[in-house]
Design an enzyme around this catalytic site. Structure first.
Site, PDB file in Angstrom:
ATOM      1  N   HIS A 160       0.428 -25.119 -15.477  1.00  8.29           N
ATOM      2  CA  HIS A 160      -0.113 -24.014 -16.300  1.00  8.29           C
ATOM      3  C   HIS A 160      -0.841 -23.018 -15.391  1.00  8.29           C
ATOM      4  CE1 HIS A 160      -2.524 -21.985 -19.275  1.00  8.29           C
ATOM      5  NE2 HIS A 160      -2.352 -22.879 -20.237  1.00  8.29           N
ATOM      6  N   GLU A 261       3.923 -20.305 -16.476  1.00  2.00           N
ATOM      7  CA  GLU A 261       3.841 -21.754 -16.338  1.00  2.00           C
ATOM      8  C   GLU A 261       5.232 -22.347 -16.146  1.00  2.00           C
ATOM      9  OE1 GLU A 261       1.585 -23.178 -19.725  1.00  2.00           O
ATOM     10  OE2 GLU A 261       0.656 -21.210 -19.952  1.00  2.00           O
TER      11      GLU A 261
HETATM   12  O1  LIG Z   1      -7.085 -23.434 -24.191  1.00  2.00           O
HETATM   13  P1  LIG Z   1      -6.037 -24.310 -23.551  1.00  2.00           P
HETATM   14  O2  LIG Z   1      -5.923 -25.675 -24.176  1.00  2.00           O
HETATM   15  O3  LIG Z   1      -6.252 -24.408 -22.055  1.00  2.00           O
HETATM   16  O4  LIG Z   1      -4.652 -23.608 -23.772  1.00  2.00           O
HETATM   17  C1  LIG Z   1      -4.468 -22.294 -23.388  1.00  2.00           C
HETATM   18  C2  LIG Z   1      -3.063 -21.807 -23.777  1.00  2.00           C
HETATM   19  O5  LIG Z   1      -2.118 -22.481 -22.994  1.00  2.00           O
HETATM   20  C3  LIG Z   1      -0.790 -21.989 -23.146  1.00  2.00           C
HETATM   21  O6  LIG Z   1       0.051 -22.707 -22.314  1.00  2.00           O
HETATM   22  C4  LIG Z   1      -0.351 -22.178 -24.575  1.00  2.00           C
HETATM   23  O7  LIG Z   1       0.970 -21.684 -24.737  1.00  2.00           O
HETATM   24  C5  LIG Z   1      -1.323 -21.476 -25.500  1.00  2.00           C
HETATM   25  O8  LIG Z   1      -0.929 -21.699 -26.844  1.00  2.00           O
HETATM   26  C6  LIG Z   1      -2.738 -21.969 -25.258  1.00  2.00           C
HETATM   27  O9  LIG Z   1      -3.634 -21.229 -26.052  1.00  2.00           O
END
Ligand SMILES: O=P(O)(O)OC[C@H]1O[C@@H](O)[C@H](O)[C@@H](O)[C@@H]1O
Length: 295
Positions: A160, A261
């Site tokens: 991510h 990602e």
């Molecule tokens: O707040 P988190 O759990 O780190 O996620 C952040 C974002 O991560 C992304 O990968 C998702 O597609 C989103 O939907 C999400 O809001």
């Protein structure tokens, strides 16, 4: 924790509550959190850090770090069945084991691993994640999933990656035009427009994406991303309103980041059979836009 040197190029220290490894070789410097095996910084020598970490981040134990390269594993996003299971899996908020596997002026390789014993209600399968982080003229992150039990399981996952930029609206991505995507905000499918930009809240899972992508509009350098073992990528920027609701984000910080990602999501999730494995690899290279092109 005071800084403790594991070698001339690798040290262990901490940021607030979290132990971090710092690497410094001839090609680059990097910082990796032991919690989540999360790369927080990758700075090619003489260049800028490619990665973004929120300035509001507090680096508390057991809380996901907002930035760098969170490992979403062994599921991406919401759990497929259990509404109260953590978003993005079980790997972000726990310490991983690690060891140094290569340490030279040119390249530093660290191997992190995390074992699941099959007793977690949201993932009742014995499994191991191994993350090889290689720091050199490029950053290579290689995530191997091993099924250690007798039952097959579904794996969805993502590296991510939060990239740093001056202004998310100026970022351009080559390699995605006309690919089909699911917009997670509307539930609708569409094709990525040629003139795509992060000019609003974006939360898309793009399918059937080729190995190479190029990110420009970041200044002098562009970033080249290549992936193996992945046919999907997730594009994410929270935009102004959503960013106010996010943990560890300061107002307007969304402007200085965008996420692309490398993933196995939706149709690209994988069935991992007993005694089998899957490898997802991402390589990031800073590219000089003014460099002469090969003849
Ligand atoms: O707040 P988190 O759990 O780190 O996620 C952040 C974002 O991560 C992304 O990968 C998702 O597609 C989103 O939907 C999400 O809001």
């Amino acid at each position: 924790m005071t800084e403790h040197f594991l070698s001339a190029r690798i040290s262990l220290s901490s940021i607030n509550q979290l132990p971090v490894l710092r690497i410094n070789n001839d090609w680059a410097s990097a910082t990796i959190s032991v919690q989540g095996a999360q790369v927080l910084e990758f700075t090619p020598a003489g260049g800028d850090n490619l990665l973004f970490v929120a300035q509001g981040e507090s680096f508390n134990q057991g809380e996901a770090i907002r930035g760098g390269i969170p490992i979403c594993w062994p599921w991406f996003g919401a759990h497929p069945e259990l509404a109260d299971a953590p978003t993005h899996g079980l790997a972000r908020e726990v310490d991983w084991q690690y060891k140094v596997v290569a340490d030279s002026d040119n390249r530093t390789d660290l191997l992190f691993w995390l074992d699941l014993d099959g007793r977690h209600p949201a993932f009742p399968y014995p499994a191991r994640a191994e993350l090889l982080v290689s720091i050199g003229s490029s950053l290579v992150v290689s995530l191997t999933t091993l099924n250690l039990g007798p039952q097959p399981f579904q794996l969805s996952q993502a590296l991510h990656t939060y990239f740093a930029c001056q202004d998310q609206e100026r970022v351009r991505i080559q390699g995605l035009a006309d690919r089909r995507y699911l917009d997670k905000l509307t539930g609708k499918n569409d094709s990525v427009p040629r003139a795509f930009s992060f000019d609003r809240e974006i939360d898309w899972v793009v399918g059937d994406v080729g190995q190479a992508l190029l990110f420009s509009g970041l200044g002098q350098k562009a970033i080249h991303m290549t992936r193996l073992g992945s046919r999907s990528v997730v594009l994410w920027n929270p935009g102004r309103e959503k960013s106010k609701t996010l943990s560890h984000f300061l107002p307007d910080e969304y402007r200085g980041m965008f996420c692309v990602e490398a993933s196995n999501a939706l149709e690209d999730c994988r069935l991992i059979k007993a005694n089998s494995s899957h490898v997802l690899v991402m390589e990031l290279t800073a590219v000089d836009l003014d460099a002469p092109k090969p003849a």
